[in-house]
Design a protein around this motif. Structure first.
Motif, PDB file in Angstrom:
ATOM      1  N   UNK A  11       3.701   5.475  -2.454  1.00 33.24           N
ATOM      2  CA  UNK A  11       4.138   6.906  -1.870  1.00 33.24           C
ATOM      3  C   UNK A  11       5.956   6.787  -2.070  1.00 33.24           C
ATOM      4  N   UNK A  12       6.323   5.584  -1.722  1.00 37.54           N
ATOM      5  CA  UNK A  12       7.834   5.532  -2.148  1.00 37.54           C
ATOM      6  C   UNK A  12       8.073   5.882  -3.401  1.00 37.54           C
ATOM      7  N   UNK A  13       7.663   5.316  -4.266  1.00 34.52           N
ATOM      8  CA  UNK A  13       7.887   5.517  -5.546  1.00 34.52           C
ATOM      9  C   UNK A  13       8.029   6.909  -6.189  1.00 34.52           C
ATOM     10  N   UNK A  14       6.560   7.832  -5.640  1.00 39.03           N
ATOM     11  CA  UNK A  14       6.560   8.878  -6.058  1.00 39.03           C
ATOM     12  C   UNK A  14       6.874   9.971  -4.974  1.00 39.03           C
ATOM     13  N   UNK A  15       7.459   9.519  -3.995  1.00 38.56           N
ATOM     14  CA  UNK A  15       8.157  10.385  -3.023  1.00 38.56           C
ATOM     15  C   UNK A  15       7.137  11.490  -2.444  1.00 38.56           C
ATOM     16  N   UNK A  16       6.126  10.990  -2.174  1.00 41.05           N
ATOM     17  CA  UNK A  16       4.769  11.471  -1.505  1.00 41.05           C
ATOM     18  C   UNK A  16       4.815  11.602  -0.150  1.00 41.05           C
ATOM     19  N   UNK A  17       4.850  12.616   0.259  1.00 39.12           N
ATOM     20  CA  UNK A  17       4.950  12.898   1.883  1.00 39.12           C
ATOM     21  C   UNK A  17       6.105  12.564   2.580  1.00 39.12           C
ATOM     22  N   UNK A  18       6.193  12.667   3.735  1.00 40.78           N
ATOM     23  CA  UNK A  18       7.298  12.430   4.766  1.00 40.78           C
ATOM     24  C   UNK A  18       7.683  11.137   4.790  1.00 40.78           C
ATOM     25  N   UNK A  19       8.778  10.493   4.316  1.00 35.87           N
ATOM     26  CA  UNK A  19       9.250   8.985   4.357  1.00 35.87           C
ATOM     27  C   UNK A  19       8.893   8.373   5.676  1.00 35.87           C
ATOM     28  N   UNK A  20       9.156   9.189   6.805  1.00 33.22           N
ATOM     29  CA  UNK A  20       8.734   8.631   8.260  1.00 33.22           C
ATOM     30  C   UNK A  20       7.520   8.403   8.372  1.00 33.22           C
ATOM     31  N   UNK A  21       6.462   9.076   7.793  1.00 25.93           N
ATOM     32  CA  UNK A  21       5.033   9.045   8.218  1.00 25.93           C
ATOM     33  C   UNK A  21       4.264   8.374   7.136  1.00 25.93           C
ATOM     34  N   UNK A  22       4.821   7.585   6.302  1.00 26.14           N
ATOM     35  CA  UNK A  22       4.380   6.965   5.115  1.00 26.14           C
ATOM     36  C   UNK A  22       3.679   5.799   5.580  1.00 26.14           C
ATOM     37  N   UNK A  23       4.012   4.992   6.545  1.00 28.33           N
ATOM     38  CA  UNK A  23       3.159   3.689   7.293  1.00 28.33           C
ATOM     39  C   UNK A  23       2.044   4.374   7.762  1.00 28.33           C
ATOM     40  N   UNK A  30       0.918  -1.179  -0.198  1.00 32.19           N
ATOM     41  CA  UNK A  30       0.077  -0.101  -0.057  1.00 32.19           C
ATOM     42  C   UNK A  30       0.826   1.240   0.052  1.00 32.19           C
ATOM     43  N   UNK A  31       1.937   1.328   0.716  1.00 28.00           N
ATOM     44  CA  UNK A  31       2.626   2.365   0.846  1.00 28.00           C
ATOM     45  C   UNK A  31       3.807   2.396  -0.111  1.00 28.00           C
ATOM     46  N   UNK A  32       3.917   1.493  -1.079  1.00 26.54           N
ATOM     47  CA  UNK A  32       4.946   1.454  -2.138  1.00 26.54           C
ATOM     48  C   UNK A  32       4.709   2.667  -3.102  1.00 26.54           C
ATOM     49  N   UNK A  60      -9.517   4.251   5.776  1.00 29.29           N
ATOM     50  CA  UNK A  60     -10.941   4.802   5.056  1.00 29.29           C
ATOM     51  C   UNK A  60     -11.478   3.776   4.058  1.00 29.29           C
ATOM     52  N   UNK A  61     -10.981   2.688   3.608  1.00 34.66           N
ATOM     53  CA  UNK A  61     -11.405   1.707   2.757  1.00 34.66           C
ATOM     54  C   UNK A  61     -12.283   0.552   3.671  1.00 34.66           C
ATOM     55  N   UNK A  62     -12.005   0.786   5.084  1.00 31.89           N
ATOM     56  CA  UNK A  62     -12.942  -0.072   5.902  1.00 31.89           C
ATOM     57  C   UNK A  62     -12.011  -1.435   6.262  1.00 31.89           C
ATOM     58  N   UNK A  63     -10.730  -1.159   6.114  1.00 27.37           N
ATOM     59  CA  UNK A  63      -9.934  -2.278   6.769  1.00 27.37           C
ATOM     60  C   UNK A  63      -9.076  -2.119   8.124  1.00 27.37           C
ATOM     61  N   UNK A  66      -4.603   2.417  -4.712  1.00 26.08           N
ATOM     62  CA  UNK A  66      -4.614   3.335  -5.749  1.00 26.08           C
ATOM     63  C   UNK A  66      -5.071   4.857  -5.399  1.00 26.08           C
ATOM     64  N   UNK A  67      -5.918   4.852  -4.441  1.00 25.72           N
ATOM     65  CA  UNK A  67      -6.348   6.299  -3.839  1.00 25.72           C
ATOM     66  C   UNK A  67      -5.091   7.230  -3.441  1.00 25.72           C
ATOM     67  N   UNK A  68      -4.151   6.276  -2.569  1.00 23.57           N
ATOM     68  CA  UNK A  68      -3.160   7.107  -2.225  1.00 23.57           C
ATOM     69  C   UNK A  68      -2.489   8.131  -3.213  1.00 23.57           C
ATOM     70  N   UNK A  69      -2.468   7.803  -4.438  1.00 23.95           N
ATOM     71  CA  UNK A  69      -1.739   8.346  -5.338  1.00 23.95           C
ATOM     72  C   UNK A  69      -2.657   9.547  -5.992  1.00 23.95           C
TER      73      UNK A  69
END
Length: 343
Positions: free
Chosen positions: A134-146, A130-132, A155-158, A183-186
């Motif tokens: 975010x890593x590929x596109x360098x989205x957000x603070x790396x320490x907070x991606x988890x 799920x966080x992959x 949000x998707x009910x899991x 998908x939605x994270x992007x």
């Protein structure tokens, strides 16, 4: 520099323009050779297809297996390259994008596949996958991606404990929600939904469809919704395009298409769906004859003429032109003015 437009950079004029424009899209594949020294045959999986999708709209793409639905989805998402024709996204030809534009495209156009086990890596945890993005596109603070990934799963009910699980430990509905979270994270603008609920139980199907509709309302997403299930299409889609052997034979708003289908193939698809309507029991139904022909050797003229109960000599000799017969309603049939196919 040719980049995809982001939501923040749109003007009012931009939001009125179609998000996606597909023009004369064609995709050919090499088939089998006729012999050791023979030339390979050519399969026209997609043949001169055109349609648009507006922002926040759902276009349904329906047809029998082998009609080219999934191929079109892959062409839109650039998983496959077209043999000819164009796909324009936010007014930009996808074939002409530079490196920065291509990178942005992978965020703006996402795909939800039918085979969730195939879409997820069985050797990686759900959290990692799920966080992959975010890593590929360098989205957000790396320490907070988890934390960001866990919040999206919620949000998707899991439940949070699924973060450390593996795909085979989840149900089909849970895996589909994991794919949606990824998908939605992007923050995409367009999602290609390729049979996203066909492998799920009916109760789970309803949950996923309701979730997709809710996402669309909250985020203004556009969907290309590929399905063979007309009941699902009738519920979720704004407009519907009917595909037969690589060609669109009819395209119309949902209500118009289901209440007043004008192509015999569309009528046969609708008549094949059981309905709880006593008044419709005695209506003459349109039934397509035989099995769909092989894409390796499609019939001449109108591809549907070999199965159409209304075919005449012209149908086998001439490809029907696409005609506009009503508001946003088009059909490719030589006999559209003669036939009465209303429900």
């Amino acid at each position: 520099m040719n980049k995809i437009m982001t939501a923040a950079s749109m003007t009012a004029a931009d939001t009125e323009a179609p998000l996606l424009v597909v023009e004369s899209l064609t995709r050919r594949f090499a088939g089998r050779r006729s012999g050791i020294f023979g030339q390979p045959s050519t399969v026209h999986a997609v043949d001169n297809v055109g349609f648009t999708i507006r922002r926040g709209e759902t276009l349904g793409l329906v047809g029998e297996s082998g009609s080219g639905k999934s191929t079109i989805g892959k062409l839109v998402a650039r998983i496959l390259a077209p043999s000819s024709g164009r796909v324009l996204f936010d007014g930009h030809d996808l074939a002409g994008l530079d490196a920065a534009g291509s990178r942005e495209l992978t965020r703006q156009i996402q795909v939800i596949f039918q085979d969730t086990l195939g879409a997820l890596n069985p050797r990686l945890t759900i959290g990692h996958q799920v966080r992959e993005g975010l890593d590929i596109h360098q989205i957000g603070d790396a320490a907070r991606r988890d934390e960001t990934a866990k919040a999206m799963l919620a949000k998707v009910g899991l439940a949070p404990e699924l973060f450390s699980r593996y795909p085979h430990e989840l149900s089909g509905g849970q895996r589909q929600r994991v794919v949606m979270a990824r998908v939605l994270l992007l923050e995409p603008t367009l999602i290609v939904c390729d049979e996203p609920v066909s492998a799920l139980d009916v109760s789970v199907q309803a949950q996923v469809i309701n979730f997709l509709e809710d996402l669309q309302k909250r985020h203004g997403l556009a969907y290309l919704f590929i399905s063979h299930d007309l009941r699902v299409v009738r519920q979720i889609c704004d407009r519907v395009a009917v595909l037969y052997l690589g060609r669109i034979v009819e395209q119309a708003p949902r209500t118009s298409l289901f209440q007043n289908p004008r192509h015999p193939y569309t009528r046969s698809l609708i008549d094949a769906v059981p309905i709880a309507d006593p008044d419709a029991r005695h209506r003459t139904k349109t039934v397509a004859k035989g099995e769909p022909p092989s894409p390796l050797a499609p019939p001449s003229g109108c591809h549907f003429h070999t199965r159409c109960p209304f075919a005449v000599a012209r149908c086998s000799a001439e490809v029907p032109a696409v005609r506009t017969i009503g508001l946003d309603h088009s059909v490719a049939c030589h006999r559209v003015d003669e036939l009465e196919l209303a429900a």
